[in-house]
Design a protein around this motif. Sequence first.
Motif, PDB file in Angstrom:
ATOM      1  N   HIS A 126       0.841  -1.193   0.000  1.00  0.00           N
ATOM      2  CA  HIS A 126       0.000   0.000   0.000  1.00  0.00           C
ATOM      3  C   HIS A 126       0.879   1.247   0.000  1.00  0.00           C
ATOM      4  CE1 HIS A 126      -3.798  -2.146   0.697  1.00  0.00           C
ATOM      5  NE2 HIS A 126      -3.144  -2.892   1.579  1.00  0.00           N
ATOM      6  N   LEU A 127       0.267   2.389  -0.293  1.00  0.00           N
ATOM      7  CA  LEU A 127       0.984   3.653  -0.233  1.00  0.00           C
ATOM      8  C   LEU A 127       1.313   4.012   1.211  1.00  0.00           C
ATOM      9  CD1 LEU A 127      -1.047   5.761  -2.831  1.00  0.00           C
ATOM     10  CD2 LEU A 127       1.201   4.707  -3.154  1.00  0.00           C
ATOM     11  N   TRP A 128       2.314   4.865   1.378  1.00  0.00           N
ATOM     12  CA  TRP A 128       2.776   5.239   2.717  1.00  0.00           C
ATOM     13  C   TRP A 128       3.440   6.602   2.640  1.00  0.00           C
ATOM     14  CZ3 TRP A 128       8.023   6.125   2.672  1.00  0.00           C
ATOM     15  CH2 TRP A 128       8.739   5.550   1.598  1.00  0.00           C
ATOM     16  N   GLN A 129       3.612   7.226   3.801  1.00  0.00           N
ATOM     17  CA  GLN A 129       4.346   8.489   3.881  1.00  0.00           C
ATOM     18  C   GLN A 129       4.704   8.796   5.327  1.00  0.00           C
ATOM     19  OE1 GLN A 129       1.159  10.891   2.146  1.00  0.00           O
ATOM     20  NE2 GLN A 129       0.948  12.004   4.068  1.00  0.00           N
ATOM     21  N   PHE A 130       5.725   9.631   5.479  1.00  0.00           N
ATOM     22  CA  PHE A 130       6.102  10.179   6.775  1.00  0.00           C
ATOM     23  C   PHE A 130       5.649  11.634   6.818  1.00  0.00           C
ATOM     24  CE2 PHE A 130       9.158   6.807   5.992  1.00  0.00           C
ATOM     25  CZ  PHE A 130       9.259   6.160   7.210  1.00  0.00           C
ATOM     26  N   ASN A 131       5.138  12.073   7.982  1.00  0.00           N
ATOM     27  CA  ASN A 131       4.692  13.451   8.179  1.00  0.00           C
ATOM     28  C   ASN A 131       5.178  13.960   9.526  1.00  0.00           C
ATOM     29  OD1 ASN A 131       2.323  11.842   6.781  1.00  0.00           O
ATOM     30  ND2 ASN A 131       2.211  13.919   6.010  1.00  0.00           N
ATOM     31  N   ALA A 132       5.110  15.290   9.689  1.00  0.00           N
ATOM     32  CA  ALA A 132       5.301  15.850  11.021  1.00  0.00           C
ATOM     33  C   ALA A 132       4.162  15.403  11.931  1.00  0.00           C
ATOM     34  CB  ALA A 132       5.369  17.375  10.966  1.00  0.00           C
ATOM     35  N   SER A 133       2.959  15.328  11.369  1.00  0.00           N
ATOM     36  CA  SER A 133       1.815  14.700  12.033  1.00  0.00           C
ATOM     37  C   SER A 133       0.894  14.215  10.937  1.00  0.00           C
ATOM     38  CB  SER A 133       1.077  15.668  12.968  1.00  0.00           C
ATOM     39  OG  SER A 133       0.264  16.540  12.221  1.00  0.00           O
ATOM     40  N   ALA A 134       0.000  13.303  11.295  1.00  0.00           N
ATOM     41  CA  ALA A 134      -0.887  12.719  10.290  1.00  0.00           C
ATOM     42  C   ALA A 134      -1.840  13.740   9.704  1.00  0.00           C
ATOM     43  CB  ALA A 134      -1.676  11.556  10.904  1.00  0.00           C
ATOM     44  N   TYR A 135      -1.962  14.925  10.339  1.00  0.00           N
ATOM     45  CA  TYR A 135      -2.871  15.953   9.849  1.00  0.00           C
ATOM     46  C   TYR A 135      -2.131  17.096   9.151  1.00  0.00           C
ATOM     47  CZ  TYR A 135      -5.839  13.631  13.274  1.00  0.00           C
ATOM     48  OH  TYR A 135      -6.528  12.704  14.006  1.00  0.00           O
ATOM     49  N   ASP A 136      -0.860  16.912   8.859  1.00  0.00           N
ATOM     50  CA  ASP A 136      -0.054  18.032   8.372  1.00  0.00           C
ATOM     51  C   ASP A 136       0.641  17.630   7.084  1.00  0.00           C
ATOM     52  OD1 ASP A 136       1.675  20.141   7.976  1.00  0.00           O
ATOM     53  OD2 ASP A 136       2.094  20.395  10.111  1.00  0.00           O
ATOM     54  N   ASP A 137       0.212  18.235   5.973  1.00  0.00           N
ATOM     55  CA  ASP A 137       0.774  17.885   4.680  1.00  0.00           C
ATOM     56  C   ASP A 137       1.897  18.816   4.233  1.00  0.00           C
ATOM     57  OD1 ASP A 137      -0.751  15.670   4.317  1.00  0.00           O
ATOM     58  OD2 ASP A 137      -2.211  16.589   2.994  1.00  0.00           O
TER      59      ASP A 137
END
Length: 307
Positions: free
Chosen positions: A153-164
Amino acid sequence: MEGMGASSMKRDVSGSFEKCNNVDEIMDIIKDNPLFESIMQVVPEDSRKQFMLMFELYMRGVDSAEYGSFCQMMDKAGAITDSMDARHGRGGSTMIKEYEPMKDASTRTLLLKIQMKGVAKPPMWREVEVPADVDFLYLHEVIQRVMGFEDCHLWQFNASAYDDRLVIGLSIDNDSDIGLDYVSDEASETPLTQFLSQKGDKLEYVYDFGDDWIFSIDVKNVIEKKSDYAVCVKYKSELNPIEDFGGIWSYIETRQDLEQWRELKKEVQKQRADLYGFDTPKNYIDFLKDNVLSIDDVNDELRMLEK
């Protein structure tokens, strides 16, 4: 409220009330009702807006039992709020720490705690020692293995899950059409220590944008290099998350089944097996056991990862 004649008011204005869209419109309709003035006299001025909001529910037929039930559902939902909204547009105030990549990264190891968000009592996490001189693609592969995922599946790292504002991942590959529409930093080109460099640094990892598995990644310590490959050193909750099996809600339920299986009555075991589409309770519990973490097997896999 019934003793004050509110039921009479409800009958008098219910037809007009169906057209209301907000509190001001409710006020316009009921303020001329002879009972309204007497009702509002007993409502403190600083509570009148709240009163009108509650009155709206009353006029729409929501009784106290229904409202109480709704509040209980919201309280239960609070335990998994972190996993319910995916990735978009909430946490713009989150501080994004960015460093110059660690100059002595080849001589350092990061101790990372990778914890599933929204799961408690007990929590679910893995502690991993990761060489500091790796990139975020390597960390993604480490997380896949310590969590028992299959990397489909797709994935990503963020500063937070609500911050793009920060999206560390892989861009769409024109040949395979696999990847993200937008990344701020390419995972295969971004050193781990550009964002995770000091004790206390944090990021989040989101996997599978349907089930939205969300994990916090915390730097617990920065130590002298111990190995050329990642090592899982500690864990809590032996059941791994299971892909395409219902997400976090299913995880909480199936973990409880695994832990309490011998205590469940036969008919309950059959119900649980039927719920998840298994022919027999034995097939169901064997399936869960197959998804239990083996730290030795995981570390064998981590040893084979290329930096």
